[in-house]
Scaffold this motif. Sequence first.
Motif, short mmCIF file in Angstrom:
data_model
loop_
_atom_site.label_atom_id
_atom_site.label_comp_id
_atom_site.label_asym_id
_atom_site.label_seq_id
_atom_site.Cartn_x
_atom_site.Cartn_y
_atom_site.Cartn_z
N ALA A 220 0.81 -1.22 0.00
CA ALA A 220 0.00 0.00 0.00
C ALA A 220 0.84 1.27 0.00
N ALA A 221 1.92 1.30 0.78
CA ALA A 221 2.73 2.53 0.85
C ALA A 221 3.39 2.84 -0.49
N GLU A 222 3.82 1.82 -1.19
CA GLU A 222 4.42 2.03 -2.51
C GLU A 222 3.37 2.49 -3.52
N VAL A 223 2.16 1.95 -3.40
CA VAL A 223 1.06 2.42 -4.24
C VAL A 223 0.77 3.89 -3.95
N GLY A 224 0.77 4.25 -2.66
CA GLY A 224 0.54 5.64 -2.30
C GLY A 224 1.57 6.58 -2.89
N ARG A 225 2.81 6.17 -2.87
CA ARG A 225 3.88 7.00 -3.44
C ARG A 225 3.64 7.23 -4.93
N LEU A 226 3.28 6.20 -5.66
CA LEU A 226 3.03 6.34 -7.10
C LEU A 226 1.81 7.21 -7.37
N CYS A 227 0.78 7.08 -6.55
CA CYS A 227 -0.43 7.89 -6.73
C CYS A 227 -0.14 9.37 -6.51
N ARG A 228 0.63 9.67 -5.47
CA ARG A 228 0.96 11.08 -5.21
C ARG A 228 1.75 11.67 -6.37
N ALA A 229 2.68 10.91 -6.90
CA ALA A 229 3.49 11.40 -8.01
C ALA A 229 2.64 11.65 -9.25
N ALA A 230 1.57 10.87 -9.43
CA ALA A 230 0.72 10.99 -10.61
C ALA A 230 -0.52 11.85 -10.36
N ASN A 231 -0.66 12.36 -9.13
CA ASN A 231 -1.81 13.19 -8.75
C ASN A 231 -3.13 12.43 -8.94
N ALA A 232 -3.13 11.16 -8.56
CA ALA A 232 -4.33 10.33 -8.63
C ALA A 232 -4.82 10.06 -7.21
N LEU A 233 -6.14 10.03 -7.03
CA LEU A 233 -6.71 9.70 -5.73
C LEU A 233 -6.42 8.24 -5.39
N PHE A 234 -6.21 7.98 -4.10
CA PHE A 234 -5.91 6.63 -3.64
C PHE A 234 -6.89 6.25 -2.54
N LEU A 235 -7.74 5.26 -2.84
CA LEU A 235 -8.74 4.74 -1.90
C LEU A 235 -8.29 3.35 -1.47
N LEU A 236 -8.11 3.16 -0.16
CA LEU A 236 -7.63 1.89 0.38
C LEU A 236 -8.71 1.22 1.21
N ASP A 237 -9.09 0.02 0.81
CA ASP A 237 -9.99 -0.81 1.59
C ASP A 237 -9.14 -1.56 2.61
N ALA A 238 -9.25 -1.16 3.87
CA ALA A 238 -8.41 -1.73 4.93
C ALA A 238 -9.21 -2.59 5.90
N CYS A 239 -10.32 -3.16 5.42
CA CYS A 239 -11.18 -3.89 6.36
C CYS A 239 -10.52 -5.15 6.89
#
Length: 386
Positions: A169-188
């Motif tokens: 998830a953290a690596e996905v977050g880094r890529l999303c921030r760089a691309a200015n894309a929203l990141f929704l995480l299902d953490a259930c």
Amino acid sequence: MNIEDLRAQTPGCARVTHLNNAGAALPPRQVIDAVDGHLRLESMIGGYEAAEQAEPALERFYDAVAGLIGADRDEIAYVENATRAWDMAFYAIPFVPGDRILTTSSEYASNAIPYLQVAARQDVRVDVVPDDRYGQISLEALEAELAKGDVRLVSINHIPTYNGLVNPAAEVGRLCRAANALFLLDACQSVGQLRVDVTEIGCDILSATGRKFLRGPRGTGFLYVRRPLVRTLEPPFLDLHSASWTAPDAYEIRDDARRFETWERFVAGQIGLGAAADLAVALGLDEIERRVTRLAARLRDDLAGRPGIKVLDRGERRSGIVTFTVDGHEAAGVKLALRERGVNVSVTHGSDQQFDPAAVSPAVRASVHYYNTNEELDRLVAALPA
């Protein structure tokens, strides 16, 4: 952690070997007492009056959950379950024709179906990012998809409901921030068994449930929305709690995450969920994660060493969810045979994982928690049909 004390505080441990924590964990005495105490108060003085008296505990919920995931209290909303929390955020995103949603092959049906609904309604495209060699979302493929443009949202599960893996998830977050894309995480499936920090992960939105590894009441959940994003998302429905009726023809939506709440709620559940969050933090999230990971690894090894059993779990990093099949036996039959021996497990179904061609269905799912013991794992393995 003193496991004997924790088991003594969990009444169910004396009655059953509970290895269905990914479905619903056994609640501890702290949660039981919090919920029961408020319900009794309601019965004595009335529901509205009890809520007024419990205001400090209700407000404590926001601090407790914020502390659990590294957020601020105004970024937290109490919602009746993880699905509704996720829905409230997802359907608030202002998609436009041509937008793309990126997800993972292990996405769950309750999230995938809304993707398809929005895609049909608003001419949005849903693209499934391929897996890497471990079976989790490929970061290289995700980066390539983000580079193509038009990605409004990256929406993934932190831990799938099956196959044992933990998505990066953290690596996905880094890529999303760089691309200015929203990141929704299902953490259930991750909140309560892993240390989950929204700042470290970099997600914009996170949804979670109370009933699973957090050990809270069933019928409770919460939503995190990053503060700068809150005012840009208009919930799909409003009431007199999420908005104020300011004139006969005007209203004003709250400016914090509570815009995603409704006034009517399971008040005792909110108090109990706050108690569950406080307990998890007090026990230590890193310590919980270490114990759950260690127990799950032991169970996988024990199962893999038994003839006729195939362990299905993937992932470079693995969770407390263990999935397997037993040669010559249907998963549903294995589940019932184990229950007759006092062992709780669940069954996963491929119809819930239509994006994943590698999903084996049906399969037995055992999910450990910190209050489980090595003896209970042995009991499961010994009770499996030959």
